[in-house]
Design an enzyme around this catalytic site. Structure first.
Site, mmCIF file in Angstrom:
data_model
loop_
_atom_site.group_PDB
_atom_site.id
_atom_site.type_symbol
_atom_site.label_atom_id
_atom_site.label_comp_id
_atom_site.label_asym_id
_atom_site.label_seq_id
_atom_site.Cartn_x
_atom_site.Cartn_y
_atom_site.Cartn_z
ATOM 1 N N ASP A 265 -45.889 54.979 15.747
ATOM 2 C CA ASP A 265 -45.666 55.341 14.503
ATOM 3 C C ASP A 265 -44.646 54.042 14.334
ATOM 4 O O ASP A 265 -43.639 53.843 15.330
ATOM 5 C CB ASP A 265 -45.394 56.765 14.637
ATOM 6 N N THR A 266 -44.605 53.360 13.188
ATOM 7 C CA THR A 266 -44.073 52.057 12.659
ATOM 8 C C THR A 266 -44.005 52.716 11.669
ATOM 9 O O THR A 266 -43.986 53.423 10.739
ATOM 10 C CB THR A 266 -44.982 51.254 13.276
ATOM 11 N N ASP B 164 -47.408 42.779 7.667
ATOM 12 C CA ASP B 164 -47.045 41.384 7.892
ATOM 13 C C ASP B 164 -46.642 40.150 7.174
ATOM 14 O O ASP B 164 -45.665 39.026 6.957
ATOM 15 C CB ASP B 164 -48.039 40.715 9.133
ATOM 16 N N HIS C 76 -42.435 44.080 17.609
ATOM 17 C CA HIS C 76 -42.216 45.697 17.632
ATOM 18 C C HIS C 76 -42.113 46.491 18.363
ATOM 19 O O HIS C 76 -42.635 47.224 19.729
ATOM 20 C CB HIS C 76 -41.679 46.161 16.129
ATOM 21 N N ARG C 77 -44.210 45.969 18.588
ATOM 22 C CA ARG C 77 -45.063 46.865 19.301
ATOM 23 C C ARG C 77 -45.358 46.642 20.611
ATOM 24 O O ARG C 77 -45.488 47.231 21.283
ATOM 25 C CB ARG C 77 -46.326 46.743 18.564
ATOM 26 N N ASN D 256 -55.962 46.797 13.634
ATOM 27 C CA ASN D 256 -55.337 46.013 14.070
ATOM 28 C C ASN D 256 -54.268 46.490 15.399
ATOM 29 O O ASN D 256 -54.000 45.486 16.220
ATOM 30 C CB ASN D 256 -54.115 45.982 12.919
ATOM 31 N N LYS D 257 -53.679 47.161 15.038
ATOM 32 C CA LYS D 257 -53.089 48.043 16.054
ATOM 33 C C LYS D 257 -53.734 47.942 17.998
ATOM 34 O O LYS D 257 -53.569 47.239 18.996
ATOM 35 C CB LYS D 257 -52.315 49.630 15.832
HETATM 36 P P1 IMP Z 1 -48.056 53.710 10.661
HETATM 37 O O1 IMP Z 1 -47.167 53.068 12.133
HETATM 38 O O2 IMP Z 1 -49.499 53.714 10.654
HETATM 39 O O3 IMP Z 1 -47.945 54.995 9.710
HETATM 40 O O4 IMP Z 1 -47.288 52.086 10.094
HETATM 41 C C1 IMP Z 1 -47.085 52.273 8.569
HETATM 42 C C2 IMP Z 1 -46.928 51.337 7.671
HETATM 43 O O5 IMP Z 1 -46.295 50.286 8.665
HETATM 44 C C3 IMP Z 1 -48.570 51.485 7.283
HETATM 45 O O6 IMP Z 1 -47.877 50.673 6.040
HETATM 46 C C4 IMP Z 1 -48.953 50.183 8.172
HETATM 47 O O7 IMP Z 1 -49.608 49.028 7.539
HETATM 48 C C5 IMP Z 1 -47.421 49.514 7.898
HETATM 49 N N1 IMP Z 1 -47.587 48.373 9.253
HETATM 50 C C6 IMP Z 1 -47.447 49.639 11.493
HETATM 51 N N2 IMP Z 1 -47.462 48.402 12.006
HETATM 52 C C7 IMP Z 1 -47.159 47.054 11.088
HETATM 53 C C8 IMP Z 1 -47.459 45.987 11.634
HETATM 54 O O8 IMP Z 1 -46.842 45.604 13.325
HETATM 55 N N3 IMP Z 1 -46.792 44.585 11.206
HETATM 56 C C9 IMP Z 1 -46.877 45.096 9.923
HETATM 57 N N4 IMP Z 1 -47.211 46.326 9.036
HETATM 58 C C10 IMP Z 1 -47.200 47.214 10.079
#
Ligand code: IMP
Length: 189
Positions: A68-69, A151, A176-177, A11-12
């Site tokens: 990283d999010t 989301d 954010h991304r 998805n990213k």
């Molecule tokens: P990571 O950046 O892949 O470590 O994501 C950390 C957590 O945040 C995971 O549970 C992802 O599914 C969620 N996450 C990351 N980016 C998003 C986004 O854009 N929308 C919703 N959830 C996100």
């Protein structure tokens, strides 16, 4: 220019591919047949982003960026934050994470939250970071079928919709991304 995007999250990849101009070729970890789970053991979102980019850069020796999010919820003192992926435990999934978050917010009136992305870029062995933030509120129940992760329970300010009710292009206008990647694009141009 070729750039590896150090993520196993399709998805990213979909979101980023819709923003990146044609003169930049994104190479995914799938393209490189890389299947390992990169550890995310740092204490900050920035730390994890840098760790992931360095890990892949060392392995493939090419220009790399990572994402990283985390979702920071004010009434939970910024949680789940850096622990967003494993909020409900090591073997959790998005549904379990969402359920835990909604349960922990049940009696809270303040539902303000933000998504924070840090993108770490490594070019010629130098590390650069770019941050993107979007403010919003946590909904009472999940809504919408698009997107991923949290989301369906996050409504960015001014939309009256969850991220999961937006198309990728609509999410990319405010997310954010996309804010973080636009800073990266600005930097490399
Ligand atoms: P990571 O950046 O892949 O470590 O994501 C950390 C957590 O945040 C995971 O549970 C992802 O599914 C969620 N996450 C990351 N980016 C998003 C986004 O854009 N929308 C919703 N959830 C996100």
């Amino acid at each position: 220019m070729d750039l590896i995007f150090a993520t196993g999250n399709k998805n990213k990849l979909l979101e980023i591919n819709k923003i990146i101009p044609k003169n930049i070729k994104i190479i995914s970890l799938k393209d490189l047949k890389f299947k390992e789970d990169i550890p995310e053991n740092e204490n900050t979102i920035e730390g994890n982003a840098i760790y992931k980019a360095k890990y892949i850069s060392k392995k493939f020796g090419l220009n790399v960026f990572s994402d990283d999010t985390g979702l920071e919820v004010d009434a939970l003192d910024g949680e789940p934050g850096v622990r967003s992926a494993r909020y409900a435990g090591e073997d959790c999934d998005s549904t379990k994470n969402i359920n835990k978050l909604l349960k922990n917010l049940k009696n809270k009136s303040n539902r303000n939250a933000r998504f924070k992305t840090v993108i770490a870029l490594i070019i010629k062995n130098k590390v650069y970071t770019f941050e993107g933030l979007v403010e919003g509120v946590i909904l009472k129940n999940p809504i919408g079928k698009n997107g991923f992760g949290y989301d369906s329970i996050f409504s960015p300010l001014g939309t009256n919709k969850s991220f999961a009710e937006l198309s990728i292009n609509e999410k990319n206008i405010i997310s954010h991304r996309s804010l973080a990647i636009k800073k990266l694009l600005n930097f490399i141009s």
